[in-house]
Scaffold this active site. Sequence first.
Site, PDB file in Angstrom:
ATOM      1  N   GLU A 117       2.399  15.108  18.557  1.00  0.00           N
ATOM      2  CA  GLU A 117       1.785  15.668  17.336  1.00  0.00           C
ATOM      3  C   GLU A 117       0.322  16.070  17.636  1.00  0.00           C
ATOM      4  OE1 GLU A 117       2.292  13.053  13.859  1.00  0.00           O
ATOM      5  OE2 GLU A 117       0.175  13.377  13.450  1.00  0.00           O
ATOM      6  N   LYS A 169      -6.573   7.824  14.850  1.00  0.00           N
ATOM      7  CA  LYS A 169      -6.332   6.403  14.591  1.00  0.00           C
ATOM      8  C   LYS A 169      -5.916   5.649  15.844  1.00  0.00           C
ATOM      9  CE  LYS A 169      -5.401   6.121   9.690  1.00  0.00           C
ATOM     10  NZ  LYS A 169      -4.347   6.017   8.673  1.00  0.00           N
ATOM     11  N   LYS A 191      -1.340  -3.310   7.360  1.00  0.00           N
ATOM     12  CA  LYS A 191      -2.225  -2.638   8.323  1.00  0.00           C
ATOM     13  C   LYS A 191      -1.894  -3.108   9.738  1.00  0.00           C
ATOM     14  CE  LYS A 191      -7.100  -1.404   8.238  1.00  0.00           C
ATOM     15  NZ  LYS A 191      -6.840  -0.155   7.544  1.00  0.00           N
ATOM     16  N   ASN A 227       3.118  -8.486  -2.103  1.00  0.00           N
ATOM     17  CA  ASN A 227       1.861  -8.019  -1.509  1.00  0.00           C
ATOM     18  C   ASN A 227       0.870  -9.179  -1.512  1.00  0.00           C
ATOM     19  OD1 ASN A 227       0.431  -5.430  -0.608  1.00  0.00           O
ATOM     20  ND2 ASN A 227      -1.064  -6.354  -2.002  1.00  0.00           N
ATOM     21  N   ASN A 232       2.428   1.111  12.270  1.00  0.00           N
ATOM     22  CA  ASN A 232       2.125   1.784  13.541  1.00  0.00           C
ATOM     23  C   ASN A 232       1.601   0.781  14.563  1.00  0.00           C
ATOM     24  OD1 ASN A 232       2.880   4.410  13.269  1.00  0.00           O
ATOM     25  ND2 ASN A 232       0.889   5.129  12.544  1.00  0.00           N
ATOM     26  N   ALA A 261       0.890  -1.173   0.000  1.00  0.00           N
ATOM     27  CA  ALA A 261       0.000   0.000   0.000  1.00  0.00           C
ATOM     28  C   ALA A 261       0.925   1.219   0.000  1.00  0.00           C
ATOM     29  CB  ALA A 261      -0.922  -0.040   1.209  1.00  0.00           C
ATOM     30  N   SER A 270       7.904   7.808  10.657  1.00  0.00           N
ATOM     31  CA  SER A 270       7.025   8.975  10.613  1.00  0.00           C
ATOM     32  C   SER A 270       7.317   9.830   9.395  1.00  0.00           C
ATOM     33  CB  SER A 270       7.208   9.838  11.860  1.00  0.00           C
ATOM     34  OG  SER A 270       6.401  11.001  11.748  1.00  0.00           O
ATOM     35  N   LYS A 309       7.690   6.121  18.771  1.00  0.00           N
ATOM     36  CA  LYS A 309       6.825   6.596  17.681  1.00  0.00           C
ATOM     37  C   LYS A 309       5.440   6.966  18.235  1.00  0.00           C
ATOM     38  CE  LYS A 309       5.212   7.364  13.500  1.00  0.00           C
ATOM     39  NZ  LYS A 309       3.896   6.928  13.251  1.00  0.00           N
ATOM     40  N   HIS A 318       5.781  10.244  19.907  1.00  0.00           N
ATOM     41  CA  HIS A 318       5.903  11.229  18.821  1.00  0.00           C
ATOM     42  C   HIS A 318       4.498  11.621  18.326  1.00  0.00           C
ATOM     43  CE1 HIS A 318       5.562  12.005  14.520  1.00  0.00           C
ATOM     44  NE2 HIS A 318       6.729  12.638  14.583  1.00  0.00           N
ATOM     45  N   ASN A 319       3.687  10.616  18.063  1.00  0.00           N
ATOM     46  CA  ASN A 319       2.327  10.897  17.569  1.00  0.00           C
ATOM     47  C   ASN A 319       1.503  11.623  18.619  1.00  0.00           C
ATOM     48  OD1 ASN A 319       3.239   9.361  15.444  1.00  0.00           O
ATOM     49  ND2 ASN A 319       1.310   8.289  15.173  1.00  0.00           N
ATOM     50  N   MET A 372       2.491   3.211   2.072  1.00  0.00           N
ATOM     51  CA  MET A 372       3.717   3.317   2.870  1.00  0.00           C
ATOM     52  C   MET A 372       4.768   2.301   2.434  1.00  0.00           C
ATOM     53  SD  MET A 372       3.494   5.827   4.950  1.00  0.00           S
ATOM     54  CE  MET A 372       4.740   5.557   6.201  1.00  0.00           C
ATOM     55  N   GLY A 373       4.358   1.044   2.255  1.00  0.00           N
ATOM     56  CA  GLY A 373       5.303   0.003   1.859  1.00  0.00           C
ATOM     57  C   GLY A 373       5.890   0.288   0.485  1.00  0.00           C
TER      58      GLY A 373
END
Length: 478
Positions: free
Chosen positions: A191, A262, A77, A34, A104, A13, A130, A184, A187-188, A15-16
């Site tokens: 954010e 999310k 995912k 995939n 994530n 998808a 990120s 991470k 970090h989010n 990101m990958g």
Amino acid sequence: MAEKSRIGVTGLAVMGANLARNMARRGFPVAVHNRTTAKTTEFMKDYGDEGAFTGTESLQEFVDALETPRKIVVMVKAGKPVDAVIDELAPLLDRGDIIIDAGNSHFPDTDRRAAYCEERGLRFMGIGVSGGEEGALNGPSIMPGGPQEAYGEVEEILTAIAADVDGTPCCTHVGPGGAGHYVKMVHNGIEYADIQLIAEAYDLLTHVAGLSAPEIGKIFEEWNTGDLESFLIEITGIVLAKTDERTGKPLVDVIVDQAEQKGTGRWTAIDALDLGVPLTGITEAVFARTLSNLRDERREASTTLGGPTPGSGANRDELVEDIRQALYASKVVAYAQGFAQMRAASRANDWDLDLGAMARIWRGGCIIRAQFLNRITEAYESHPDLDNLLMVPYFTEAVANAQDAWRRVVVTATEQGVAIPAFSSSLSYYDGYRRERGPANLIQGLRDYFGAHTYARTDADGKFHTRWSQDGSEVAAG
Ligand code: NBP
């Protein structure tokens, strides 16, 4: 026989696919896979000529295309799909191969998966990435967790694809187990706080200063040249300046005021509660998004619940400058809280996090990239055991200089009926943190009254209980 690939990416998808392209563009041969083969075919058709890709259809073919020990990036995912991929991959792999979950994932899942892989002789890394799709393609901030020696085997690739600031890659080994995904997550969370503070500033500039979206956009553009310089302030200026093609109005004025999420902000807040770390900025940001979603209730309440209607009245220029300073001070508090949380987690999990390095790898590629992260790095370099960022002279002074303006903003917003949960909770945290003696003595007294929970005295060691409903005498608690 075809040359084996240095690394594999499964999950093509956005990101990958972008991470794989980033690796190939930097000269690393990459095998791609995939679950749905059509996506691999499409990927090879669209990007196959960007580098040395090997497109594969089955997982066996994918695994066979990799040099050993294999390094496999799983970019599917978050949640059950990650477990499904690990379950399918594990029987096909050899001892010492490395599975890298770059999605994530929640850090306890990463710890669990690491143990699962270790039982099977495999090495597992959980890495935070990120920067969204753009970052994945051109240089994300990468937060790798897992065994140090496994990191050593992928370091060359990860540092090559990461963002680069002043010649330093935004990637460093974070710590063992779930440490990378933990960092991470925080970090989010930061954010979330950053975005909430920006939204509160926008709300005040709109409803108290009476400015239009494009006017506020210009203010953010100007703010981006000073202490607040950051990606989020920059894109706020751009978003506010955008005109809606359908109506000719500012685009933000036609966007529904309901914020989605999310889950990483919520995870951060829950973990702070578990650790016992006061994390007001991030937590208020999560609640503010939740409140935004009560749209029908808010509509009804807006005609039922009384309160002031915000309107201009303040000196506009002074108010704009006050809001800038309040935004900066609240942002410092949000980062201080997030870093205090990472410190507590590091201690609780024996991760030995280098907090200065965490700020360094967030300087580029990621959503919270900002000038002021340099100051955080410097703070931890000079004070590695720092309890709270507010205690280093740079931040102590920054907040002290801003606090009059910060207090004025909180008073004005409160008087005018504008909700500022992140601004005001940050100021309350600041005032609570700088008090040598707060009001928790009374809380302890009440707890002892209704639950015999005991209290400590300022003038004696040990715990005590007062027999409130008997003779009122005090006894030492066992
Ligand atoms: P998605 O999160 O939308 O996941 C789609 C991918 O997962 C597809 O390749 C899909 O294969 C695969 N997949 C699923 Br769904 N179930 C699977 C299963 N049981 N077995 C094998 N593969 C399965 O992709 P994304 O938006 O690229 O994000 C990937 C990760 O990166 C996520 O963890 C995300 O949270 C994280 N992340 C995303 C961003 C961003 O900006 N999007 C930023 C930072 C991190 P299929 O094609 O066969 O359905």
